[in-house]
Design a protein around this motif. Structure first.
Motif, mmCIF file in Angstrom:
data_model
loop_
_atom_site.group_PDB
_atom_site.id
_atom_site.type_symbol
_atom_site.label_atom_id
_atom_site.label_comp_id
_atom_site.label_asym_id
_atom_site.label_seq_id
_atom_site.Cartn_x
_atom_site.Cartn_y
_atom_site.Cartn_z
ATOM 1 N N ALA A 104 30.552 52.471 39.972
ATOM 2 C CA ALA A 104 31.905 52.937 39.653
ATOM 3 C C ALA A 104 32.527 53.615 40.870
ATOM 4 O O ALA A 104 32.651 54.835 40.936
ATOM 5 C CB ALA A 104 31.872 53.899 38.468
ATOM 6 N N ASP A 105 32.928 52.824 41.817
ATOM 7 C CA ASP A 105 33.506 53.325 43.059
ATOM 8 C C ASP A 105 34.830 52.621 43.300
ATOM 9 O O ASP A 105 34.900 51.400 43.313
ATOM 10 C CB ASP A 105 32.545 53.076 44.222
ATOM 11 C CG ASP A 105 33.052 53.661 45.526
ATOM 12 O OD1 ASP A 105 33.937 53.025 46.137
ATOM 13 O OD2 ASP A 105 32.573 54.727 45.924
ATOM 14 N N GLY A 106 35.890 53.403 43.488
ATOM 15 C CA GLY A 106 37.226 52.814 43.614
ATOM 16 C C GLY A 106 37.355 51.851 44.773
ATOM 17 O O GLY A 106 37.933 50.779 44.643
ATOM 18 N N LEU A 107 36.788 52.208 45.915
ATOM 19 C CA LEU A 107 36.915 51.360 47.091
ATOM 20 C C LEU A 107 36.140 50.064 46.923
ATOM 21 O O LEU A 107 36.585 48.993 47.343
ATOM 22 C CB LEU A 107 36.431 52.106 48.333
ATOM 23 C CG LEU A 107 36.676 51.412 49.671
ATOM 24 C CD1 LEU A 107 38.158 51.154 49.868
ATOM 25 C CD2 LEU A 107 36.129 52.251 50.812
ATOM 26 N N MET A 108 34.961 50.146 46.284
ATOM 27 C CA MET A 108 34.187 48.927 46.050
ATOM 28 C C MET A 108 34.933 48.001 45.092
ATOM 29 O O MET A 108 34.967 46.790 45.274
ATOM 30 C CB MET A 108 32.804 49.277 45.490
ATOM 31 C CG MET A 108 31.840 49.804 46.531
ATOM 32 S SD MET A 108 30.120 49.742 46.013
ATOM 33 C CE MET A 108 30.115 50.989 44.741
ATOM 34 N N THR A 109 35.507 48.606 44.055
ATOM 35 C CA THR A 109 36.247 47.790 43.081
ATOM 36 C C THR A 109 37.464 47.147 43.724
ATOM 37 O O THR A 109 37.735 45.963 43.529
ATOM 38 C CB THR A 109 36.689 48.661 41.889
ATOM 39 O OG1 THR A 109 35.538 49.278 41.315
ATOM 40 C CG2 THR A 109 37.387 47.818 40.836
ATOM 41 N N LEU A 110 38.208 47.934 44.515
ATOM 42 C CA LEU A 110 39.395 47.404 45.174
ATOM 43 C C LEU A 110 39.034 46.299 46.152
ATOM 44 O O LEU A 110 39.681 45.241 46.192
ATOM 45 C CB LEU A 110 40.128 48.537 45.908
ATOM 46 C CG LEU A 110 41.457 48.181 46.565
ATOM 47 C CD1 LEU A 110 42.460 47.730 45.511
ATOM 48 C CD2 LEU A 110 42.002 49.381 47.329
ATOM 49 N N GLY A 111 37.970 46.513 46.936
ATOM 50 C CA GLY A 111 37.539 45.487 47.873
ATOM 51 C C GLY A 111 37.064 44.235 47.165
ATOM 52 O O GLY A 111 37.326 43.116 47.602
ATOM 53 N N LEU A 112 36.370 44.422 46.045
ATOM 54 C CA LEU A 112 35.834 43.282 45.313
ATOM 55 C C LEU A 112 36.957 42.388 44.790
ATOM 56 O O LEU A 112 36.813 41.167 44.739
ATOM 57 C CB LEU A 112 34.953 43.766 44.154
ATOM 58 C CG LEU A 112 34.161 42.681 43.424
ATOM 59 C CD1 LEU A 112 33.159 42.026 44.362
ATOM 60 C CD2 LEU A 112 33.439 43.267 42.214
ATOM 61 N N LEU A 113 38.085 42.990 44.402
ATOM 62 C CA LEU A 113 39.201 42.206 43.895
ATOM 63 C C LEU A 113 39.639 41.148 44.902
ATOM 64 O O LEU A 113 39.985 40.021 44.530
ATOM 65 C CB LEU A 113 40.379 43.123 43.557
ATOM 66 C CG LEU A 113 40.253 43.954 42.281
ATOM 67 C CD1 LEU A 113 41.421 44.914 42.175
ATOM 68 C CD2 LEU A 113 40.191 43.061 41.056
ATOM 69 N N PHE A 114 39.652 41.519 46.178
ATOM 70 C CA PHE A 114 40.060 40.572 47.209
ATOM 71 C C PHE A 114 38.891 39.707 47.678
ATOM 72 O O PHE A 114 39.049 38.509 47.903
ATOM 73 C CB PHE A 114 40.651 41.326 48.407
ATOM 74 C CG PHE A 114 42.027 41.858 48.149
ATOM 75 C CD1 PHE A 114 43.153 41.079 48.386
ATOM 76 C CD2 PHE A 114 42.221 43.130 47.631
ATOM 77 C CE1 PHE A 114 44.431 41.552 48.125
ATOM 78 C CE2 PHE A 114 43.493 43.620 47.371
ATOM 79 C CZ PHE A 114 44.597 42.826 47.620
ATOM 80 N N ASN A 115 37.714 40.310 47.804
ATOM 81 C CA ASN A 115 36.589 39.574 48.368
ATOM 82 C C ASN A 115 36.037 38.520 47.429
ATOM 83 O O ASN A 115 35.520 37.498 47.877
ATOM 84 C CB ASN A 115 35.489 40.553 48.787
ATOM 85 C CG ASN A 115 35.879 41.345 50.019
ATOM 86 O OD1 ASN A 115 36.392 40.783 50.972
ATOM 87 N ND2 ASN A 115 35.671 42.641 50.003
ATOM 88 N N VAL A 116 36.138 38.748 46.122
ATOM 89 C CA VAL A 116 35.649 37.727 45.191
ATOM 90 C C VAL A 116 36.494 36.460 45.295
ATOM 91 O O VAL A 116 35.995 35.344 45.114
ATOM 92 C CB VAL A 116 35.629 38.272 43.741
ATOM 93 C CG1 VAL A 116 37.042 38.375 43.174
ATOM 94 C CG2 VAL A 116 34.751 37.401 42.856
ATOM 95 N N LEU A 117 37.767 36.617 45.633
ATOM 96 C CA LEU A 117 38.619 35.437 45.822
ATOM 97 C C LEU A 117 38.186 34.671 47.073
ATOM 98 O O LEU A 117 38.215 33.430 47.088
ATOM 99 C CB LEU A 117 40.092 35.848 45.933
ATOM 100 C CG LEU A 117 40.676 36.574 44.719
ATOM 101 C CD1 LEU A 117 42.160 36.863 44.938
ATOM 102 C CD2 LEU A 117 40.495 35.770 43.437
ATOM 103 N N LYS A 118 37.780 35.395 48.112
ATOM 104 C CA LYS A 118 37.280 34.733 49.312
ATOM 105 C C LYS A 118 35.952 34.040 49.042
ATOM 106 O O LYS A 118 35.704 32.933 49.530
ATOM 107 C CB LYS A 118 37.133 35.757 50.451
ATOM 108 C CG LYS A 118 38.455 36.334 50.936
ATOM 109 C CD LYS A 118 38.314 37.032 52.270
ATOM 110 C CE LYS A 118 37.507 38.288 52.176
ATOM 111 N NZ LYS A 118 37.445 39.024 53.458
#
Length: 383
Positions: A104-118
């Motif tokens: 439950a980390d905001g930066l990990m969640t935010l990064g994952l939103l973009f990185n999962v698309l990559k």
């Protein structure tokens, strides 16, 4: 969110000068960028580094398997994509329901939103190109962990990034000037303009809202998120160029879009392109009918809404845009070519599109009470 941290900015500037100093080394982009991307995340957060090290290696194994396997390709392809989508769902749930968790980390969640698309884009590449699409681990890691676009995009295409990575580092004076100007412009937007606009927005929100104030807040918020997000994109484009990579533009004059279909090709363009490319590709063998295209438009926009957040507000936001784009498809009104119509008609269509956008833009606040207060204010006349 790295761009609001002075140490992060200095680290990226330092990386640019290291690349310039080693420009005669053919592998400087590949090797030094790997060290920088991994080292940056490690110094920023050990938890962030650990998670992304595991996440990237696991996905690379999936990527290589999909490149090489001659059997169960479709099943594996679908399974790997669903696994990554499941990760996003899990993080959204943890972000709302769990405090202090490793995940439950905001930066990990935010990064994952973009990185999962990559990651999914790389899986598509592996599926359709097989062994010819395989790349080395260090190149894959650079693609996923590329710091300038890590948390806020723009979304990089696997094929384009790999093409840039193979090119030797060549940044001339014109490109250096372009990159520096874009970074300064982005920082000015984010640090100066956004702060000022946010203060104005909060001041008006504290007042009793009448029709004119609600309309002002909706328009102001529209401009605010444009300045905010385009500021991040400017910085990412600038640093990307200085590091020898061409980062795609996220905003392409969205305010002069004569249809909502064209608006979403110009507003957060890399996100819209991603959803269109990865959904329409399954229907590329034949031209879809207007009815099918309309249905796909609703599906795509609904998914884009939910991508921003799992809430009823974002679901409504996605469906709203999807339905309007579907109507444009059914009526054959998805595109207005400026040179083929009169100026008054073109600008009327642009104005109409902006009205449709502004009508729902406040939903992006994702705060039910504040959103409803603004909408209720529209019907509260000052007399």
């Amino acid at each position: 969110m790295f761009y609001l941290n002075m140490n992060a900015l200095l680290a990226m500037c330092g990386m640019v000068f290291v690349l310039m100093a080693t420009r005669k080394w053919p592998q400087n982009k590949r090797i030094l960028m790997l060290l920088f991307n991994v080292g940056f995340l490690f110094l920023w957060s050990g938890k962030l580094f650990t998670f992304y090290l595991i996440y990237t290696v696991v996905n690379y194994v999936m990527f290589v398997y999909l490149c090489r396997t001659p059997v169960w390709r479709k099943f594996s392809f679908a399974l790997f994509i669903l696994a990554n989508i499941g990760a996003v769902v899990l993080f959204h749930m943890l972000g709302k329901n769990t405090e202090g968790s490793f995940l439950a980390d905001g930066l990990m969640t935010l990064g994952l939103l973009f990185n999962v698309l990559k990651v999914i884009d790389a899986l598509y590449f592996a599926y359709f190109f097989g062994k010819e699409g395989q790349v080395k681990l260090l190149d894959y890691v650079n693609y996923i962990l590329f710091v300038p676009t890590f948390t806020s995009g723009p979304i990089l295409k696997f094929r384009d990034f790999m093409a840039d990575l193979k090119k030797p580092y060549r940044v001339d004076s014109a490109e250096f000037q372009f990159g520096v100007k874009r970074i300064i412009l982005g920082l000015f937007k984010k640090v100066v303009v956004v702060v000022w606009m946010t203060d104005i927005f909060n001041i008006v929100m504290k007042q009793e809202l009448h029709t004119h104030q609600s309309i002002f807040l909706m328009i102001w918020f529209y401009l605010l998120i444009y300045v905010d997000f385009s500021g991040y994109s400017d910085i990412a484009v600038g640093f990307g160029r200085l590091m020898g990579f061409t980062i795609p533009e996220n905003f392409k004059k969205p305010f002069t879009s004569p249809t909502l279909t064209q608006f979403w090709r110009n507003w957060h363009a890399t996100l819209g392109d991603w959803f269109r490319d990865h959904i329409f590709i399954f229907f590329s063998r034949k031209t879809p009918s207007k009815l099918m295209t309309a249905g796909l438009s609703i599906l795509i926009m609904t998914l884009m809404g939910l991508w921003h957040g799992f809430s009823w507000l974002f679901l409504i936001y996605g469906v709203y845009h999807g339905v309007i784009i579907a109507i444009e498809n059914l009526l054959g009104k998805t595109t207005v070519i400026r040179r083929k119509v009169s100026k008054p008609y073109f600008y009327f269509r642009c104005l109409l599109t902006q009205v449709l956008v502004v009508a729902a833009i406040i939903i992006n606040m994702n705060d039910y009470d504040r959103v409803m207060r603004i909408y209720k204010g529209l019907f509260h006349l000052p007399f």
